[in-house]
Design a protein around this motif. Structure first.
Motif, PDB file in Angstrom:
ATOM      1  N   GLY A 120      96.236  25.916  13.264  1.00 54.08           N
ATOM      2  CA  GLY A 120      94.906  26.347  13.686  1.00 54.08           C
ATOM      3  C   GLY A 120      94.052  26.489  12.448  1.00 54.08           C
ATOM      4  N   GLY A 121      92.828  25.974  12.507  1.00 56.88           N
ATOM      5  CA  GLY A 121      91.985  26.017  11.299  1.00 56.88           C
ATOM      6  C   GLY A 121      90.551  26.387  11.613  1.00 56.88           C
ATOM      7  N   HIS A 122      90.367  27.203  12.651  1.00 56.39           N
ATOM      8  CA  HIS A 122      88.994  27.565  13.037  1.00 56.39           C
ATOM      9  C   HIS A 122      88.787  29.072  13.048  1.00 56.39           C
ATOM     10  CE1 HIS A 122      89.072  23.322  14.142  1.00 56.39           C
ATOM     11  NE2 HIS A 122      87.770  23.386  13.918  1.00 56.39           N
ATOM     12  N   GLY A 123      87.534  29.461  13.067  1.00 51.66           N
ATOM     13  CA  GLY A 123      87.196  30.893  13.036  1.00 51.66           C
ATOM     14  C   GLY A 123      87.014  31.464  14.423  1.00 51.66           C
ATOM     15  N   LEU A 179      87.833  20.211   7.685  1.00 48.63           N
ATOM     16  CA  LEU A 179      89.012  19.978   8.523  1.00 48.63           C
ATOM     17  C   LEU A 179      88.591  19.264   9.799  1.00 48.63           C
ATOM     18  CD1 LEU A 179      92.089  20.851   8.906  1.00 48.63           C
ATOM     19  CD2 LEU A 179      91.130  22.578  10.426  1.00 48.63           C
ATOM     20  N   GLU A 180      89.244  18.130  10.069  1.00 47.54           N
ATOM     21  CA  GLU A 180      88.820  17.332  11.234  1.00 47.54           C
ATOM     22  C   GLU A 180      89.236  17.976  12.541  1.00 47.54           C
ATOM     23  OE1 GLU A 180      90.461  13.508  10.044  1.00 47.54           O
ATOM     24  OE2 GLU A 180      89.440  13.961   8.151  1.00 47.54           O
ATOM     25  N   LYS A 181      90.527  18.325  12.609  1.00 44.16           N
ATOM     26  CA  LYS A 181      90.981  18.970  13.856  1.00 44.16           C
ATOM     27  C   LYS A 181      92.280  19.733  13.606  1.00 44.16           C
ATOM     28  CE  LYS A 181      93.208  14.776  15.754  1.00 44.16           C
ATOM     29  NZ  LYS A 181      93.894  14.362  14.596  1.00 44.16           N
ATOM     30  N   ASP A 182      92.541  20.667  14.470  1.00 43.41           N
ATOM     31  CA  ASP A 182      93.818  21.374  14.398  1.00 43.41           C
ATOM     32  C   ASP A 182      94.940  20.379  14.668  1.00 43.41           C
ATOM     33  OD1 ASP A 182      92.376  23.683  13.983  1.00 43.41           O
ATOM     34  OD2 ASP A 182      92.304  24.181  16.113  1.00 43.41           O
ATOM     35  N   GLY A 183      96.095  20.622  14.059  1.00 40.64           N
ATOM     36  CA  GLY A 183      97.210  19.705  14.214  1.00 40.64           C
ATOM     37  C   GLY A 183      97.311  18.713  13.053  1.00 40.64           C
TER      38      GLY A 183
END
Ligand SMILES: [Zn+2]
Ligand SMILES: [Zn+2]
Length: 254
Positions: free
Chosen positions: A7-10, A245-249
Motif C-alpha cells: 500500500g502506498g497511499h495516504g 508511485l504508479e499503483k499499489d502492488g
C-alpha cells in the motif's frame, strides 16, 4: 533489496491502500495494508515490522495480521518503533477493548506479537538488515528509516513535513539507492498540509534540494481524491529524478 508496495497511499479507497512496504519478504515497513494484500501464509513469513508512527493508516493492519497468524507462528512478530508509539499502540489499539492484546495471546510465554521500543539514531540489526531510525517532522515521535542490506541502502521518510536531520544522515550513506518519501495534498491545501505535517508539491520541490543528489525519489502517500491534481502540479516542477508511485502492488529491485 526487493521492495513490494502493499500500500502506498495516504488513504483507503477502491484501488488505493494505506502505507505498507514488504522488503525481501520478511521485513515490513509500516502495517497499513498487509492483511488484505498478502495470502495468510505469506503474512506469517514476516519476521520484523518497523512502524514509523501511530497514525491509523500506518498501524491498523497490526490488528488483522495478528488475528490471521494467531497460533500459526513459532515466534512472535518483532515490531520495532519509538517508545511513544509502542505505548500508544497498547493504549489505543491492542488494548483488549478495540482489539485483543496479542502480546499476551495465545499466552504470555508464546505471544503473537512483541513490540520493542527503540531510540532515534541508534542503528540496530535484525534479519540481516541494518536499520537506522531518524526523527522526522510529524506528530508523536514519528521516525523515518534508513535500511541497509548487502551494501544497498534505501531511505523511507514515511509521513513528514519539511525536515532536516534525515537528509544530513542520508548524505553519509554512499550506497543509498532510493528515497521513498511523501506528497499528500495539492498546493491549494497548503494550510492543511502545514497543520498536519505533510508535503504539497511546492514544499516537496524545496525539500528535494536538501536530499542527496542524483538518487531516485519515489513519491507515495498521495491522498486518493487529490491524486490527479497532485500529479498535474508535480509536472510543473520538472523534477527528472522524481517519479510518483504508479499503483499499489508495484515491485522495486535495488
Ligand atoms: Zn499517513
Ligand atoms: Zn501520519
Amino acid at each position: 533489496m526487493k521492495i513490494q508496495v502493499l500500500g502506498g497511499h495516504g488513504g483507503q479507497a477502491r484501488g488505493f491502500s494505506t502505507t505498507s512496504f514488504l522488503i525481501d519478504d520478511i521485513l515490513l515497513m509500516d502495517a497499513g495494508a498487509v492483511a488484505g494484500a498478502l495470502p495468510i501464509e505469506d503474512q506469517c513469513q514476516i519476521d520484523h515490522i518497523l512502524i514509523s508512527h501511530c497514525h491509523l493508516d500506518h498501524i491498523k493492519d497490526l490488528a488483522f495480521l495478528c488475528d490471521n497468524c494467531f497460533g500459526l507462528k513459532p515466534v512472535p512478530f518483532q515490531v520495532h518503533t519509538h517508545h511513544t508509539v509502542k505505548q500508544i499502540i497498547f493504549d489505543h489499539l491492542l488494548n483488549d477493548i478495540i482489539w485483543p492484546d496479542f502480546s499476551k495471546l495465545p499466552s504470555v510465554e508464546k505471544p503473537t506479537i512483541k513490540i520493542n521500543g527503540i531510540e532515534p539514531e541508534h542503528t540496530f540489526r535484525v534479519g540481516g538488515f541494518e536499520i537506522t531510525p531518524v526523527p522526522v517532522k510529524h506528530p508523536l515521535d514519528a521516525m523515518g528509516y534508513i535500511i541497509e542490506k548487502d551494501n544497498v541502502a534505501i531511505l523511507f521518510t514515511l509521513d513528514t513535513g519539511p525536515t532536516e536531520r534525515i537528509w544530513e544522515l542520508a548524505s553519509k550513506f554512499r550506497n543509498l539507492k532510493a528515497i521513498f518519501t511523501e506528497v499528500s495534498f495539492p498546493n491549494s491545501m497548503q494550510k492543511v498540509a502545514d497543520m498536519s505535517d505533510h508535503h504539497t508539491p511546492q514544499t516537496l520541490a524545496k525539500e528535494i534540494a536538501k536530499m542527496p543528489k542524483d538518487i531516485p525519489i519515489i513519491l507515495t502517500h498521495l491522498k486518493p481524491n487529490y491524486r490527479e491534481q497532485i500529479m498535474e502540479e508535480m509536472k510543473s516542477y520538472n523534477l527528472t529524478r522524481v517519479r510518483i508511485l504508479e499503483k499499489d502492488g508495484q515491485f522495486f529491485n535495488f
